[in-house]
Design an enzyme around this catalytic site. Structure first.
Site, mmCIF file in Angstrom:
data_model
loop_
_atom_site.group_PDB
_atom_site.id
_atom_site.type_symbol
_atom_site.label_atom_id
_atom_site.label_comp_id
_atom_site.label_asym_id
_atom_site.label_seq_id
_atom_site.Cartn_x
_atom_site.Cartn_y
_atom_site.Cartn_z
ATOM 1 N N ASN A 1 -5.463 -4.102 54.691
ATOM 2 C CA ASN A 1 -4.076 -4.025 54.224
ATOM 3 C C ASN A 1 -3.576 -2.590 54.040
ATOM 4 O O ASN A 1 -2.477 -2.250 54.467
ATOM 5 C CB ASN A 1 -3.894 -4.848 52.944
ATOM 6 C CG ASN A 1 -4.830 -4.424 51.837
ATOM 7 O OD1 ASN A 1 -5.889 -3.848 52.061
ATOM 8 N ND2 ASN A 1 -4.438 -4.717 50.604
ATOM 9 N N GLY B 1 -12.104 -5.658 48.659
ATOM 10 C CA GLY B 1 -11.787 -6.909 49.332
ATOM 11 C C GLY B 1 -11.716 -8.056 48.353
ATOM 12 O O GLY B 1 -11.464 -7.867 47.154
ATOM 13 N N SER B 2 -11.964 -9.251 48.849
ATOM 14 C CA SER B 2 -11.788 -10.451 48.036
ATOM 15 C C SER B 2 -12.867 -10.579 46.975
ATOM 16 O O SER B 2 -13.989 -10.091 47.131
ATOM 17 C CB SER B 2 -11.803 -11.692 48.938
ATOM 18 O OG SER B 2 -13.119 -11.959 49.397
ATOM 19 N N THR B 3 -12.526 -11.293 45.915
ATOM 20 C CA THR B 3 -13.483 -11.512 44.833
ATOM 21 C C THR B 3 -14.660 -12.349 45.308
ATOM 22 O O THR B 3 -15.810 -12.100 44.923
ATOM 23 C CB THR B 3 -12.776 -12.186 43.648
ATOM 24 O OG1 THR B 3 -11.785 -11.275 43.135
ATOM 25 C CG2 THR B 3 -13.744 -12.534 42.539
ATOM 26 N N GLU C 1 -14.087 -3.264 44.172
ATOM 27 C CA GLU C 1 -12.656 -3.291 43.863
ATOM 28 C C GLU C 1 -12.126 -4.550 44.522
ATOM 29 O O GLU C 1 -11.994 -4.619 45.745
ATOM 30 C CB GLU C 1 -11.969 -2.026 44.396
ATOM 31 C CG GLU C 1 -10.654 -1.729 43.692
ATOM 32 C CD GLU C 1 -9.491 -2.512 44.243
ATOM 33 O OE1 GLU C 1 -9.126 -3.535 43.617
ATOM 34 O OE2 GLU C 1 -8.958 -2.129 45.285
ATOM 35 N N CYS D 1 -3.748 -5.885 46.757
ATOM 36 C CA CYS D 1 -4.530 -6.413 45.637
ATOM 37 C C CYS D 1 -3.766 -6.300 44.328
ATOM 38 O O CYS D 1 -3.962 -7.108 43.417
ATOM 39 C CB CYS D 1 -5.879 -5.688 45.539
ATOM 40 S SG CYS D 1 -5.740 -3.899 45.306
#
Length: 487
Positions: A156, A232-234, A254, A288
């Site tokens: 992103n 990135g994603s959790t 993060e 995010c």
């Protein structure tokens, strides 16, 4: 312009001890706005990762031993080249990642600042002198490089979020293996590799290997990679954290967010809706720190919702490479379908669409949902799309409770005419960053950045935090006379 990368040295390659064909092969770069192929990147395999780690391990010691001013000079030259090549890098950010031109230009400038900050790190104090209870002993605690750092960067904000880890890690004497997402492998990887190569970074110190989950897993699990920095994603972050925990490997995570803007009854509605629109719709909401929940006091909720919907309807959506727009395309169809499912599910549960709610191809209209309540998909989930869900509250205590009801804790914002009231509420919010009379999407290169809870493991990027993140502390004690013990 359908093949803007065809003649480039990186075309179809990876950067690992020079430009080479990846064992993992190559794949097309697809422009999300048109579906056209606009280039070719090499895609790393586990073997490519292993070769890079072996090379980086050998190169790291000499790089760390280089005088600090020489390392700083490489970082400054990289910053200069980044700015010099801004037109090419920005073009790729627009076409490969769906960025609008202002977003691409801001991201490049922020990355330039990151590099300049990194250039200043090597000249900072690198330790501290501690007293000793033993006569004649000197205690030094100093920061030493971790070794080889693996950086897994998202699509992103690929340039900024990759360089946020790469630049300080290099400046502090580490070698780095950057694995950009293949959806941003050029803008967020190969163009940056060329910048550092031309800036004079020694061979083997930086490797750039675009790749998918297999390459990322190989990097995380490699025993000679001392640290992983992941953005990135959790869900993926939890998995990486588990692996690194078992390996006793340093890790900076993060992760995602479900960030709230709290609008109190005394807020300036014009300013609050401006912040709300920016926070929810910037870069199609694919951030995010996106404002994913608008918590608005009941007394002004209707006015806020109508003004926010009006702002949404005034935003232009289209191909940022061909026209001046506020929102470009979403990154892929899977992301679009997920966003639309959240909207439709929430409407089915009682939410009302005040603006948007429709799409064409990968272009999703900025959408405002009123009547969103806890339990609805638009309230509970990280949306990562241009959706602004509005939830009503009646008191400060209820607002704080709503903010903290999420497992995420990345960013939040509070709008009020009383700074002391905003500060008091911010102290009760469980988030790594809280902005009073602003919105949730904020970044300053010198300020520690990071989340709490499901938004990260407490790691921080920015300013002095970088030193602690990308080094380990070593205690060295010195005595002039050798110590004598009873046996």
């Amino acid at each position: 312009m359908s093949n803007i990368g065809e003649s480039q040295v990186w075309n179809g390659r990876i950067f690992s001890d020079g430009w080479k064909t990846a064992v993992g092969g190559a794949q097309a770069v697809v422009e999300p706005a048109t579906g056209e192929s606009i280039g070719l990147i090499g895609v790393g395999s586990a073997e490519d990762i292993d070769n890079a780690v072996v090379s980086a391990t050998k190169a790291q010691e000499a790089w760390a031993s280089m005088p600090f001013d020489q390392r700083a000079a490489v970082m400054r030259e990289a910053a200069r080249l980044l700015k010099e090549r801004a037109p090419e890098i920005n073009e790729w950010n627009v076409r490969e990642c769906g960025s609008t031109r202002p977003k691409a230009e801001w991201e490049l400038h922020a990355t330039y600042e990151q590099l300049q900050m990194a250039a200043a790190i090597p000249m900072q104090p690198e330790g501290a002198l501690y007293p000793s209870a033993i006569p004649g002993r000197m205690n030094i605690c100093r920061h030493v490089p971790v070794g080889v750092v693996g950086v897994i960067a998202p699509w992103n904000f690929p340039i900024l979020l990759g360089m946020r880890s790469v630049a300080p890690a290099l400046a502090l004497g580490n070698a780095v293996i950057l694995k950009p997402d293949p959806q941003s492998g050029v803008a967020g990887g190969l163009l940056l590799a060329k910048v550092f190569e031309d800036a004079g970074l020694p061979a083997g110190v930086l490797h750039v290997i675009p790749g998918g989950p297999a390459a990322g897993d190989a990097l995380v699990r490699h025993p000679k990679v001392a640290m992983i920095s992941f953005t990135g994603s959790t869900a993926v972050g939890r998995s990486i954290g588990e692996i690194c925990g078992r390996m006793l490997k340093k890790v900076a995570l993060e992760l995602g967010g479900n960030n709230a803007i709290v609008v109190l009854e005394d807020a300036d509605i014009e300013a609050a809706t401006s912040s709300g629109a920016w926070g929810s719709f910037l870069h199609q909401g694919q951030i995010c720190m996106q404002t994913g929940r608008h918590l608005v006091h009941r007394s002004i909720a209707e006015k806020y919702a109508q003004r926010l919907a009006e702002r949404a309807r005034n935003l232009a959506v289209g191909n940022p490479a061909k026209e001046q727009v506020h929102l470009g395309p979403l990154i892929n169809q899977k992301q679009r379908d997920r966003i639309n499912d959240i909207v439709q599910s929430s409407v089915g549960a009682g939410a009302t669409v005040l603006a948007g709610g429709k799409y064409s191809g990968l272009f999703y209209e900025p959408t405002v949902l009123a009547g969103v309540k806890p339990g609805m998909a638009a309230y509970e989930q990280e949306i990562f799309g241009p959706i602004a869900p509005i939830t009503v509250f009646d008191s400060d205590d209820e607002a704080v409770e709503l903010v903290n009801s999420s497992e995420y804790g990345l960013a939040a914002a509070v709008h009020t005419q009383s700074m002391s009231r905003g500060l008091a509420i911010s102290s009760r919010i469980r988030a790594g960053m809280v902005h009073v009379n602003d919105q949730t999407v904020n970044n300053e290169f010198h300020v520690p950045f990071g989340g709490m809870g499901a938004s990260g493991n407490g790691g921080r990027f920015g300013g002095p935090a970088n030193v602690h993140e990308f080094t380990q502390t070593q205690w060295v004690s010195l005595t002039d006379k050798p110590m004598q013990y009873p046996f």
